[in-house]
Design an enzyme around this catalytic site. Structure first.
Site, short mmCIF file in Angstrom:
data_model
loop_
_atom_site.label_atom_id
_atom_site.label_comp_id
_atom_site.label_asym_id
_atom_site.label_seq_id
_atom_site.Cartn_x
_atom_site.Cartn_y
_atom_site.Cartn_z
CB SER A 677 -0.95 0.01 1.20
OG SER A 677 -0.22 -0.07 2.41
CE LYS A 720 -3.30 0.95 5.05
NZ LYS A 720 -3.11 0.43 3.69
#
Length: 774
Positions: A677, A720
């Site tokens: 990511s 996140k």
């Protein structure tokens, strides 16, 4: 040995008997030829040769049926008995050997060579005599068949040969052994044989004595136990009680009948009870059987608690004890609703996955309270032996059932809420794989007949509600994960932490530290300051520790200074907890070239990750540092390759990879980092460094990059985004495919952040670079 001239004398065969020289003996004689031999001897010199038959069954022995060596004896007395037989008193004189047969009628007459002992008085003979006498003395002391008078009569004999003959006549020897002694005409040889025989007999007597003592001790112990048992029976009879083991057997049989076991289990229990009845109480097998029966009786077979199907009550309990966690609460309420309609439903197998401290274990306890079920918990952390789950076989010393059966015994009902804590931390070794043993436990199609190695009978686990907890799914084997319904418990937002601390943690710690409600007040601003500057976690475990620290210091202040009330504000938090441990809001102070903020998902929740790129004149070397995993390194390579392929469009020198050395670094180098990511973050930082355009300090981003510049979906979106919010960022760039995950983000966070959904790196650069354009 001196020999004399031959003599012609009658022969008297003896059956099963041997007469040594110098011994006097009574004989009963009945055979015709033997009587004739005696009468002939009485008429002549009163001498007769006594020889033993080789086979006692023969009535009329021939020459070959008797031994050649015999004893020349003197007939001292002859008496006729009323039954027609004669009793004769004979005295052995010397050894005699048949030279030839003279006649057979009316009796056996033979020519005999006579042997007389001729001993020289020397030291060797004296030593042999003394040794033989000493051995004979020891033999008489050990033997109970010979009196001490025999030794007295023997000890005065000075001739070793004569002493040997007298001793031989008193020893319990076979006829063949006696014959060998009789044939030993050499005195030394004869004495040596006697000494060897006495030594052997002495060893035999020692063994007999030891055996006799052991038997005696055993008999004494047995008699003592018998006596005590009889006394116990008498006492119990007087008290009106049933006899010991008989009463115990009756009690166990009654318990088995009332236990509600299935028929096949009941049959096994009664069979084991019959074995227990027959096995002695002192036997090790007795304890093994009794322990097995105790386990069968201790297990719940039919007993169960009745579920309370009140969905409103359940919702109220869950909301009171847990803030947030809407997905899990909804799942429990669905289960209750379906059970209320169907009245029968197999227990679901839930797996609560989330970071440490988010309340997975306490949530399982609340579910048990909601359903009105018993709660039992076992920890699987560090379990590496299959027998921990399935149990040990009863053949092993100290065998026990596995943890599943032990938990059911502790629960006491067949439908508890059973928590399998830390299911992701099991391991395996040479003793087997415990996760494989759990496959049967957690399979709704199989667990109605779970088999434990110790119990050996199928046990029904289908009514149990299993709840497993884990921090990550990565270490749970796929077949095991397939059997569970995974519910992810995300990190808490600051607002959720504030509610949990106010409604649950602070009151709990105040009570634990003896503080009444009026003694301590903590304002919301102070609580938020503790959450932001003194903890950094997904859950609330460290937050609870900090609140406990505040309560301790408040208790000390109240006791030492006599204050009645303490108010904690954002200004005096540092007086209780010291200087702040973390910095809230990690956004850079200014826009920088070659620095991009990535969003990461860790076991402790979400976090921000600054990725730095530095370039210098060189030969095109690419360096990656910061404890990066293989996947993260590959993401950097993919970003680097994409930039090379699009160098002209990006306004970068196409030959940069030959002229410049590039160094990509992710701070906190001691912490391992991995995952795809960070792809677009690395690409953005690289492009910023190569073009000289700064990256906006208020932008955080996450997404996987391909060689064509496409942005792919990633996981952990909620965590996140929360970390971006906590760090003070204003804009979050996410892959277009993750749009569905925005539903899980709290509204209060959505209002404070701008979300940009992208499908290509060009869109990222437009929003991330200051003054950026396509």
């Amino acid at each position: 040995m001196a020999r004399k001239k031959n003599k012609v004398i009658p022969l008297l065969p003896l059956r099963g008997l041997l007469v040594f020289p110098t011994t006097v003996l009574h004989l009963d004689v009945g055979r015709e030829k033997s009587v004739q031999a005696l009468e002939k001897a009485m008429v002549e010199e009163n001498l007769v040769l006594l020889t033993s038959q080789k086979d006692v069954q023969i009535d009329e022995p021939e020459l070959e049926d008797v031994y050649e060596m015999g004893t020349i004896a003197r007939v001292k007395q002859l008496l006729k008995l009323p039954n027609g037989t004669f009793r004769v008193l004979v005295e052995g004189i010397s050894r005699g050997k048949v030279v030839k047969w003279v006649s057979e009628e009316p009796c056996y007459v033979v020519q005999v060579e006579q042997f007389v002992d001729n001993e020289k008085e020397d030291m060797e003979f004296e030593a042999l005599r003394r040794t033989m006498l000493e051995y004979f003395e020891q033999y008489i002391k050990l033997s109970k068949k010979l009196s001490a008078d025999i030794y007295t009569s023997v000890m005065d004999i000075q001739q070793a040969g004569r002493m040997a003959d007298i001793i031989a006549s008193h020893l319990p020897l076979k006829l063949e052994e006696k014959q060998r002694l009789l044939e030993a005409v050499d005195v030394k040889e004869r004495v040596h044989q006697i000494i060897q025989i006495l030594h052997n007999e002495k060893e035999i007597l020692h063994l007999e004595k030891r055996i006799s003592q052991r038997v005696k001790q055993s008999m004494e112990r047995t008699q003592k136990e018998y006596y005590l048992r009889e006394q116990m029976k008498a006492i119990q009879k007087e008290l009106g009680e049933k006899e010991g083991k008989v009463g115990e057997i009756d009690m166990l049989r009654e318990k088995i009948e009332q236990a509600g076991m299935p028929e096949h289990v009941k049959a096994t229990a009664l069979k084991e009870l019959e074995r227990y009845e027959k096995v002695p109480a002192a036997s090790a097998e007795s304890g093994v059987i009794r322990n097995y029966l105790d386990w069968l009786l201790a297990l719940p077979w039919t007993k169960q608690t009745e579920d309370i199907h009140d969905i409103h009550r359940a919702e109220k309990i869950l909301n009171e004890e847990h803030y947030g966690l809407e997905t899990v609460k909804e799942r429990v309420l669905e289960y209750l609703a379906v059970q209320q309609l169907t009245h029968s439903l197999r227990g679901p197998i839930l797996c609560l996955v989330g970071p440490p401290g988010v309340g997975k274990t306490s949530l399982a306890r609340s579910i048990a309270k909601t359903l009105n079920r018993n709660f039992v918990r076992i920890s699987l952390g560090g379990v590496r032996d299959e027998s921990e789950i399935r149990g040990h076989r009863r053949t092993y010393v100290g065998a026990l059932p596995g943890r599943i059966i032990q938990g059911m015994k502790k629960a006491g009902t067949i439908n508890p809420v059973f928590l399998l804590d830390e299911i992701d931390k099991m391991s395996s070794d040479f003793r087997g794989d415990p996760s494989a043993a759990l496959l049967e436990v957690l399979d709704p199609e199989q667990n109605h007949s779970f088999s434990d190695h110790y119990i050996e009978e199928p046990y029904d686990l289908s009514k149990v509600m299993f709840i497993a907890t884990a921090n990550t799914l990565a270490t749970i084997p796929r077949p095991l994960l397939d059997r569970m319904e995974v519910i992810t418990i995300p990190s808490y937002t600051e607002i959720e932490k504030l509610h949990i601390a106010k409604e649950h943690l602070l009151p709990k710690q105040m009570e634990a530290h003896g503080l009444q409600k009026r003694m301590l007040h903590m304002r919301d601003e102070a609580m938020m300051q503790v959450i932001r500057y003194y903890t950094r976690e997904a859950g609330v475990r460290n937050l609870e520790r900090q609140l406990a620290s505040i309560c301790r210091k408040a208790a000390k202040t109240i006791v030492s200074e006599g204050r009645k009330r303490i108010v904690i504000t954002e200004k005096n938090v540092s007086e209780f907890l010291g200087k702040p441990k973390y910095h809230y809001g990690q956004a850079e102070s200014e826009d920088q070239v070659g620095v991009a903020t990535g969003l990461a998902y860790t076991a402790a929740g979400g976090d921000t990750l600054a990725i730095e790129v530095s370039i210098a004149q060189g030969k095109g070397k690419l360096t990656l540092t910061g404890q990066l995993g293989d996947v993260m390194k590959e993401s950097a390579q993919a970003a680097f390759t994409y930039i090379r392929s699009k160098a002209k469009q990006l306004g970068i020198d196409p030959e940069f990879h030959e002229k410049l050395d590039i160094h990509i670094h992710v701070p906190e180098g001691a912490v391992p980092k991995d995952g795809p990511s960070a792809g677009i973050t690395m690409a953005t930082a690289l492009i910023s460094a190569l073009t000289g355009k700064p990256v906006s300090r208020f932008v955080g981003m996450t997404g996987e990059i391909t060689l064509r510049g496409r942005v792919l979906a990633i996981g952990g979106v909620k965590e996140k985004v929360l970390s971006a919010h906590r760090a003070g960022l204003k804009k979050v760039i996410l892959p277009k495919e993750n749009e569905k995950d925005l539903e899980d983000i709290p509204e209060i966070v959505k209002k404070q952040l701008q979300f940009v959904l992208v499908s290509h790196i060009d869109d990222v650069l437009e929003h991330a670079l200051v003054g950026g354009d396509k």
